[in-house]
Scaffold this motif. Structure first.
Motif, PDB file in Angstrom:
ATOM      1  N   LEU A 135       0.874  -1.169   0.000  1.00  0.00           N
ATOM      2  CA  LEU A 135       0.000   0.000   0.000  1.00  0.00           C
ATOM      3  C   LEU A 135       0.910   1.218   0.000  1.00  0.00           C
ATOM      4  CD1 LEU A 135      -1.511  -2.368   1.685  1.00  0.00           C
ATOM      5  CD2 LEU A 135      -3.108  -0.552   2.247  1.00  0.00           C
ATOM      6  N   ILE A 136       0.828   2.013  -1.048  1.00  0.00           N
ATOM      7  CA  ILE A 136       1.670   3.193  -1.199  1.00  0.00           C
ATOM      8  C   ILE A 136       0.806   4.410  -0.870  1.00  0.00           C
ATOM      9  CG2 ILE A 136       3.213   4.477  -2.738  1.00  0.00           C
ATOM     10  CD1 ILE A 136       4.056   1.533  -2.457  1.00  0.00           C
ATOM     11  N   TYR A 137       1.302   5.249   0.040  1.00  0.00           N
ATOM     12  CA  TYR A 137       0.488   6.363   0.523  1.00  0.00           C
ATOM     13  C   TYR A 137       1.337   7.589   0.796  1.00  0.00           C
ATOM     14  CZ  TYR A 137       2.312   5.116   5.135  1.00  0.00           C
ATOM     15  OH  TYR A 137       3.146   4.846   6.194  1.00  0.00           O
ATOM     16  N   ARG A 138       0.635   8.707   1.012  1.00  0.00           N
ATOM     17  CA  ARG A 138       1.290   9.960   1.366  1.00  0.00           C
ATOM     18  C   ARG A 138       0.526  10.579   2.531  1.00  0.00           C
ATOM     19  NH1 ARG A 138       1.909  13.955  -3.381  1.00  0.00           N
ATOM     20  NH2 ARG A 138      -0.330  14.110  -3.120  1.00  0.00           N
ATOM     21  N   VAL A 139       1.265  11.131   3.478  1.00  0.00           N
ATOM     22  CA  VAL A 139       0.664  11.816   4.618  1.00  0.00           C
ATOM     23  C   VAL A 139       0.579  13.298   4.276  1.00  0.00           C
ATOM     24  CG1 VAL A 139       0.859  12.326   7.076  1.00  0.00           C
ATOM     25  CG2 VAL A 139       1.691  10.142   6.190  1.00  0.00           C
ATOM     26  N   SER A 140      -0.615  13.857   4.434  1.00  0.00           N
ATOM     27  CA  SER A 140      -0.850  15.263   4.119  1.00  0.00           C
ATOM     28  C   SER A 140      -1.702  15.862   5.223  1.00  0.00           C
ATOM     29  CB  SER A 140      -1.555  15.370   2.765  1.00  0.00           C
ATOM     30  OG  SER A 140      -1.931  16.690   2.505  1.00  0.00           O
ATOM     31  N   GLU A 141      -1.099  16.663   6.074  1.00  0.00           N
ATOM     32  CA  GLU A 141      -1.769  17.278   7.215  1.00  0.00           C
ATOM     33  C   GLU A 141      -2.466  16.207   8.054  1.00  0.00           C
ATOM     34  OE1 GLU A 141      -4.057  20.677   6.015  1.00  0.00           O
ATOM     35  OE2 GLU A 141      -2.484  21.349   4.656  1.00  0.00           O
ATOM     36  N   GLN A 142      -3.793  16.175   8.049  1.00  0.00           N
ATOM     37  CA  GLN A 142      -4.535  15.202   8.862  1.00  0.00           C
ATOM     38  C   GLN A 142      -4.979  13.986   8.066  1.00  0.00           C
ATOM     39  OE1 GLN A 142      -3.401  16.970  11.701  1.00  0.00           O
ATOM     40  NE2 GLN A 142      -4.954  15.526  12.329  1.00  0.00           N
ATOM     41  N   ASP A 143      -4.564  13.920   6.810  1.00  0.00           N
ATOM     42  CA  ASP A 143      -5.009  12.835   5.936  1.00  0.00           C
ATOM     43  C   ASP A 143      -3.860  11.904   5.567  1.00  0.00           C
ATOM     44  OD1 ASP A 143      -7.566  13.925   5.852  1.00  0.00           O
ATOM     45  OD2 ASP A 143      -7.164  15.069   4.029  1.00  0.00           O
ATOM     46  N   VAL A 144      -4.200  10.635   5.440  1.00  0.00           N
ATOM     47  CA  VAL A 144      -3.310   9.637   4.857  1.00  0.00           C
ATOM     48  C   VAL A 144      -4.012   9.202   3.575  1.00  0.00           C
ATOM     49  CG1 VAL A 144      -2.265   7.361   5.112  1.00  0.00           C
ATOM     50  CG2 VAL A 144      -2.465   8.864   7.102  1.00  0.00           C
ATOM     51  N   VAL A 145      -3.398   9.502   2.449  1.00  0.00           N
ATOM     52  CA  VAL A 145      -4.018   9.199   1.157  1.00  0.00           C
ATOM     53  C   VAL A 145      -3.304   8.004   0.532  1.00  0.00           C
ATOM     54  CG1 VAL A 145      -4.642  10.096  -1.113  1.00  0.00           C
ATOM     55  CG2 VAL A 145      -4.581  11.646   0.869  1.00  0.00           C
TER      56      VAL A 145
END
Length: 110
Positions: A78-88
């Motif tokens: 699972l490839i993701y990015r953390v952005s402020e309060q979100d994990v996408v």
């Protein structure tokens, strides 16, 4: 108290889940497909706490890109990015695939 992040799946990640489910249901069994789907969703949900625990995908690291992280439910990544309060979550794929071209196409728009 541990900060909770909101975990979101992109349309591409949702399509990945559907394709994985359909493949396993067709070539193994719906029971196995449900098991894998449940575990992939659970793995994604766990990113709501401590999302920075994931490692950097080596295919991106060699390009100097540290914007994305990965967690595993073997053999899936699972490839993701953390952005402020979100994990996408952008990609959910079998790690045995040609990940370099998949990540380049999906994340870098090439």
């Amino acid at each position: 108290m541990v900060q909770a992040y909101r975990v979101l799946l992109t349309q591409g990640a949702e399509q990945d889940l559907e394709a994985i489910y359909d493949y396993i249901a067709a070539f193994d069994s719906p029971h196995s497909a449900n098991h894998v789907l449940d575990n992939l969703l659970s793995t994604a949900a766990q990113l709501a706490t401590l999302p920075d625990r994931g490692s950097y995908p080596r295919e991106l690291l060699v390009l100097g890109i540290k914007d994305y992280r990965q967690v595993f439910f073997k053999p899936y990544r699972l490839i993701y990015r953390v952005s402020e309060q979100d994990v996408v979550v952008f990609v959910i794929a079998d790690g045995r695939r040609d990940m370099q071209s998949l990540l380049t196409r999906r994340l870098l728009g090439a």
